[in-house]
Design a protein around this motif. Structure first.
Motif, PDB file in Angstrom:
ATOM      1  N   LYS A   1       2.564 -32.517  40.357  1.00  0.00           N
ATOM      2  CA  LYS A   1       3.255 -32.552  41.644  1.00  0.00           C
ATOM      3  C   LYS A   1       4.498 -31.665  41.639  1.00  0.00           C
ATOM      4  N   ILE A   2       4.851 -31.202  42.823  1.00  0.00           N
ATOM      5  CA  ILE A   2       6.138 -30.545  43.018  1.00  0.00           C
ATOM      6  C   ILE A   2       7.182 -31.653  43.056  1.00  0.00           C
ATOM      7  N   VAL A   3       8.220 -31.525  42.235  1.00  0.00           N
ATOM      8  CA  VAL A   3       9.209 -32.594  42.138  1.00  0.00           C
ATOM      9  C   VAL A   3      10.583 -32.212  42.684  1.00  0.00           C
ATOM     10  N   ASN A   4      10.821 -30.915  42.912  1.00  0.00           N
ATOM     11  CA  ASN A   4      12.136 -30.514  43.403  1.00  0.00           C
ATOM     12  C   ASN A   4      12.075 -29.100  43.955  1.00  0.00           C
ATOM     13  N   LYS A   5      13.023 -28.793  44.827  1.00  0.00           N
ATOM     14  CA  LYS A   5      13.186 -27.434  45.331  1.00  0.00           C
ATOM     15  C   LYS A   5      14.661 -27.190  45.530  1.00  0.00           C
ATOM     16  N   VAL A   6      15.083 -25.978  45.256  1.00  0.00           N
ATOM     17  CA  VAL A   6      16.485 -25.595  45.407  1.00  0.00           C
ATOM     18  C   VAL A   6      16.520 -24.223  46.067  1.00  0.00           C
ATOM     19  N   SER A   7      17.272 -24.100  47.135  1.00  0.00           N
ATOM     20  CA  SER A   7      17.421 -22.798  47.795  1.00  0.00           C
ATOM     21  C   SER A   7      18.825 -22.271  47.535  1.00  0.00           C
ATOM     22  N   PHE A   8      18.921 -20.940  47.381  1.00  0.00           N
ATOM     23  CA  PHE A   8      20.203 -20.327  47.043  1.00  0.00           C
ATOM     24  C   PHE A   8      20.156 -18.839  47.346  1.00  0.00           C
ATOM     25  N   VAL A   9      21.323 -18.214  47.334  1.00  0.00           N
ATOM     26  CA  VAL A   9      21.429 -16.777  47.587  1.00  0.00           C
ATOM     27  C   VAL A   9      21.678 -16.027  46.282  1.00  0.00           C
ATOM     28  N   CYS A  10      22.517 -16.566  45.425  1.00  0.00           N
ATOM     29  CA  CYS A  10      22.825 -15.939  44.144  1.00  0.00           C
ATOM     30  C   CYS A  10      23.417 -17.000  43.226  1.00  0.00           C
ATOM     31  N   GLY A  11      23.759 -16.606  42.019  1.00  0.00           N
ATOM     32  CA  GLY A  11      24.431 -17.536  41.126  1.00  0.00           C
ATOM     33  C   GLY A  11      23.649 -17.850  39.866  1.00  0.00           C
ATOM     34  N   LYS A  12      24.016 -18.945  39.231  1.00  0.00           N
ATOM     35  CA  LYS A  12      23.455 -19.306  37.929  1.00  0.00           C
ATOM     36  C   LYS A  12      21.960 -19.573  37.982  1.00  0.00           C
ATOM     37  N   LYS A  13      21.469 -20.146  39.083  1.00  0.00           N
ATOM     38  CA  LYS A  13      20.031 -20.387  39.208  1.00  0.00           C
ATOM     39  C   LYS A  13      19.265 -19.070  39.132  1.00  0.00           C
ATOM     40  N   LEU A  14      19.742 -18.071  39.823  1.00  0.00           N
ATOM     41  CA  LEU A  14      19.079 -16.776  39.810  1.00  0.00           C
ATOM     42  C   LEU A  14      19.192 -16.127  38.439  1.00  0.00           C
ATOM     43  N   ASP A  15      20.315 -16.321  37.763  1.00  0.00           N
ATOM     44  CA  ASP A  15      20.501 -15.760  36.429  1.00  0.00           C
ATOM     45  C   ASP A  15      19.471 -16.275  35.432  1.00  0.00           C
ATOM     46  N   LEU A  16      18.925 -17.466  35.641  1.00  0.00           N
ATOM     47  CA  LEU A  16      17.906 -18.021  34.740  1.00  0.00           C
ATOM     48  C   LEU A  16      16.659 -17.143  34.687  1.00  0.00           C
ATOM     49  N   TYR A  17      16.463 -16.338  35.716  1.00  0.00           N
ATOM     50  CA  TYR A  17      15.271 -15.498  35.794  1.00  0.00           C
ATOM     51  C   TYR A  17      15.516 -14.063  35.336  1.00  0.00           C
ATOM     52  N   SER A  18      16.714 -13.784  34.866  1.00  0.00           N
ATOM     53  CA  SER A  18      17.047 -12.452  34.359  1.00  0.00           C
ATOM     54  C   SER A  18      16.494 -12.304  32.948  1.00  0.00           C
ATOM     55  N   TYR A  19      15.803 -11.229  32.736  1.00  0.00           N
ATOM     56  CA  TYR A  19      15.248 -10.957  31.399  1.00  0.00           C
ATOM     57  C   TYR A  19      16.135  -9.938  30.717  1.00  0.00           C
ATOM     58  N   LYS A  20      16.465 -10.236  29.485  1.00  0.00           N
ATOM     59  CA  LYS A  20      17.345  -9.336  28.751  1.00  0.00           C
ATOM     60  C   LYS A  20      16.598  -8.629  27.661  1.00  0.00           C
TER      61      LYS A  20
END
Length: 72
Positions: A53-72
């Motif tokens: 099941k889908i258990v959560n959703k978070v909407s945002f424009v920028c910030g730490k959540k988006l940084d989680l998807y940055s590949y280094k």
């Protein structure tokens, strides 16, 4: 549509899955996360594979959540 207008919608998942674009995903031991973009904001959808099941959703424009998807 702005992020704030989106947050007022009763059918956010329908709008997201019909009009949003999937960008990427990330995996954790007990959860899966998918990142979508819609208009000028992002939405992270959390899926629990154990309950299937889908258990959560978070909407945002920028910030730490988006940084989680940055590949280094």
């Amino acid at each position: 549509m702005t992020l704030y207008e989106f947050r007022l919608l009763p059918e956010q998942y329908s709008k997201l899955f019909n009009e949003g674009d999937f960008i990427t995903h990330r995996l954790e031991p007990n959860a899966r996360f998918a990142l979508y973009t819609l208009e000028k904001f992002f939405m992270e959808v959390e899926y629990n594979p154990e309950s299937n099941k889908i258990v959560n959703k978070v909407s945002f424009v920028c910030g730490k959540k988006l940084d989680l998807y940055s590949y280094k």
